[in-house]
Scaffold this active site. Structure first.
Site, PDB file in Angstrom:
ATOM      1  N   HIS A   1      -0.899 -12.404   2.153  1.00 55.97           N
ATOM      2  CA  HIS A   1      -0.430 -12.347   3.551  1.00 55.97           C
ATOM      3  C   HIS A   1      -0.838 -13.546   4.413  1.00 55.97           C
ATOM      4  CE1 HIS A   1      -4.437 -10.665   3.764  1.00 55.97           C
ATOM      5  NE2 HIS A   1      -4.063  -9.453   3.418  1.00 55.97           N
TER       6      HIS A   1
ATOM      7  N   ASP B   1       3.032  -6.150   2.349  1.00 52.25           N
ATOM      8  CA  ASP B   1       1.770  -5.615   2.871  1.00 52.25           C
ATOM      9  C   ASP B   1       2.039  -4.306   3.629  1.00 52.25           C
ATOM     10  OD1 ASP B   1      -0.917  -5.324   3.334  1.00 52.25           O
ATOM     11  OD2 ASP B   1      -1.025  -6.782   4.961  1.00 52.25           O
TER      12      ASP B   1
ATOM     13  N   HIS C   1       0.869  -1.172   0.000  1.00 49.33           N
ATOM     14  CA  HIS C   1       0.000   0.000   0.000  1.00 49.33           C
ATOM     15  C   HIS C   1       0.914   1.233   0.000  1.00 49.33           C
ATOM     16  CE1 HIS C   1      -3.446  -2.598   0.953  1.00 49.33           C
ATOM     17  NE2 HIS C   1      -2.612  -3.219   1.778  1.00 49.33           N
TER      18      HIS C   1
ATOM     19  N   HIS D   1      -7.666 -11.427   0.191  1.00 51.54           N
ATOM     20  CA  HIS D   1      -7.571 -11.375   1.650  1.00 51.54           C
ATOM     21  C   HIS D   1      -8.511 -12.463   2.156  1.00 51.54           C
ATOM     22  CE1 HIS D   1      -7.263  -9.035   5.604  1.00 51.54           C
ATOM     23  NE2 HIS D   1      -8.070 -10.065   5.843  1.00 51.54           N
TER      24      HIS D   1
END
Length: 446
Positions: free
Chosen positions: A229, A302, A60, A175
């Site tokens: 993740h 992440d 991000h 996710h």
């Protein structure tokens, strides 16, 4: 034609380090040999290890409505110091489901980024899954979904997303946590204003359940699925189970799951809040093992920092996310390679080669070979560097990695043949990076 000779470096070949010189011509690796070619510029690698630049497929970096978290200038500079030469920006809060939003992100990156850049589209739902059709035309190959809050895709939405992804041969990045289990566990732990209660409220079972569901969507539609993740042993077990049925599934894990456990949050408090949550030492070791065995193919940051004020709140409302870009390569080299948890070849596989394969860009990216783009990092394996929020290049003034020292920081960083970092010092300029969505795609592993 401008030429650069990177001489006196050791290149990992199989299980050996081979001393070579690398001739670069017009941004491309022209030759690899022991010869000392004539060149316009000669860079001495001082006998250090040269590896392909890291490729972070989950960071991000820039949200146009939240630039106080990170931006392309700070994020890409932190990435360069973390051994990363290509960043794929993940949506943070603003949906990247319209061409104009994506093009604005690309425009800002072209002006401000020190490293190569790309975009992930999303967040996809039943309402906007047709964004795949639009964004693939400008080179977007990865699209983010959630199986839980705050951007949960419905069951009907998942079916449409996976069908469209299969049609366009793009990658669904998920996710993976089951919303029903999260709701159940939050009800159990919510009354405790305690960081460990928060970590317990998002269990390994929630992760595994979502991985299995998504794995079967991928299997039924033929769409490529990448689990973001991964944080737990149960998640690894679920990925392993699905891989035995479906070769179109890949997974990533992140440095915080490879180092911290939820017990560390007793010291760091909400500064170690993220989702998925931290688990136990058993989960941590399972993730290292999965990296070395190739069950988890990709290492990603992440990266999701925030201003300190958003972290200094009660555990349930504090921001979830940490700054990771600057520690990426050094952490993996120090705690992975030097501690014997992974080989140097695995370091390159999970940090460079496999992310390039995920993007359909290997071996043009992710490799040191003739014909590859000259994205090269020379590692300083002789000296440690201290991590501190006072000297790091992230926008925020804090880091949970404060006070740790790592080997393997960049001695040199080349981004398509341009020196960005020279002998550990910044020499490059913002705007150096190129948009990887414009690169010719070769060797797609569908």
């Amino acid at each position: 034609m401008r030429t650069i000779l990177l001489r006196n470096v050791k290149i990992p070949v199989d299980n050996e380090l081979v001393e070579e010189s690398i001739l670069i011509e017009n941004n491309i690796i022209k030759a690899i040999s022991k010869k000392n070619y004539e060149a316009d510029e000669v860079v001495d690698g001082n006998g250090l290890i040269a590896v392909p630049g890291g490729i972070d497929v989950h960071a991000h970096v820039y949200d146009p409505e939240n630039p106080e978290h990170e931006d392309w200038r700070t994020g890409s500079l932190a990435a360069a110091y973390g051994g990363i030469t290509t960043l794929i920006d993940m949506p943070l809060r603003v949906f990247v489901d319209k061409t104009e939003v994506a093009m604005e992100k690309i425009r800002v990156a072209a002006r401000d980024s020190y490293v190569n850049y790309g975009l992930t589209g999303g967040f996809l739902t039943e309402q906007n899954y047709d964004a795949i059709e639009k964004l693939v035309k400008i080179g977007v190959k990865t699209f983010k979904i959630f199986t839980c809050r705050p951007f949960q895709a419905s069951e009907k939405g998942l079916a449409k997303i996976f069908e469209k992804a299969a049609e366009k041969n793009v990658v669904v990045i998920a996710h993976a946590e089951d919303e029903g289990i999260l709701t159940l566990l939050e009800g159990k732990y919510r009354e405790a204003n305690d960081i460990e209660a928060y970590h317990l409220s998002r269990s390994p079972g929630a992760e595994a359940a979502a991985v299995l569901k998504l794995g079967y969507y991928s299997l039924e539609t033929g769409a490529r699925l990448h689990i973001a993740h991964l944080s737990s042993k149960e998640g690894v077990d679920a990925v392993t189970f699905m891989k035995n049925k479906n070769p179109k599934i890949t997974a990533e894990t992140c440095p915080h799951y490879l180092y911290f456990t939820r017990e560390d949050s007793r010291v760091h408090g909400t500064f170690l809040k993220m989702a998925p949550t931290l688990k136990t030492s058993i989960d941590r070791e399972a993730l290292w093992d999965a990296l070395e065995k190739g069950i988890v193919e990709v290492y990603a940051s992440d990266n999701a920092p925030s201003p300190r004020s958003l972290k200094e709140k009660d555990v349930w409302s504090a921001w979830g996310g940490i700054p990771n870009l600057e520690i990426m390569g050094p952490f993996l080299f120090t705690h992975g390679v030097l501690k014997g948890k992974i080989s140097l070849q695995t370091y390159i596989n999970v940090f460079s080669r496999n992310p390039a394969r995920l993007l359909g860009l290997y071996p043009f990216l992710g490799e040191i070979s003739v014909g590859s783009l000259a994205d090269i990092v020379v590692l300083n394996t002789r000296e440690q560097r201290l991590i501190s929020s006072k000297t790091h290049h992230h926008k925020v003034d804090w880091t949970p990695w404060e006070g740790l020292s790592f080997y393997g920081h960049p001695y040199y960083v080349m981004v398509h043949g341009e020196l960005i970092i020279e002998k550990g010092e910044l020499v490059g300029e913002p705007g150096t990076g190129m948009y990887v969505g414009d690169l010719e795609r070769v060797g797609v592993d569908a």
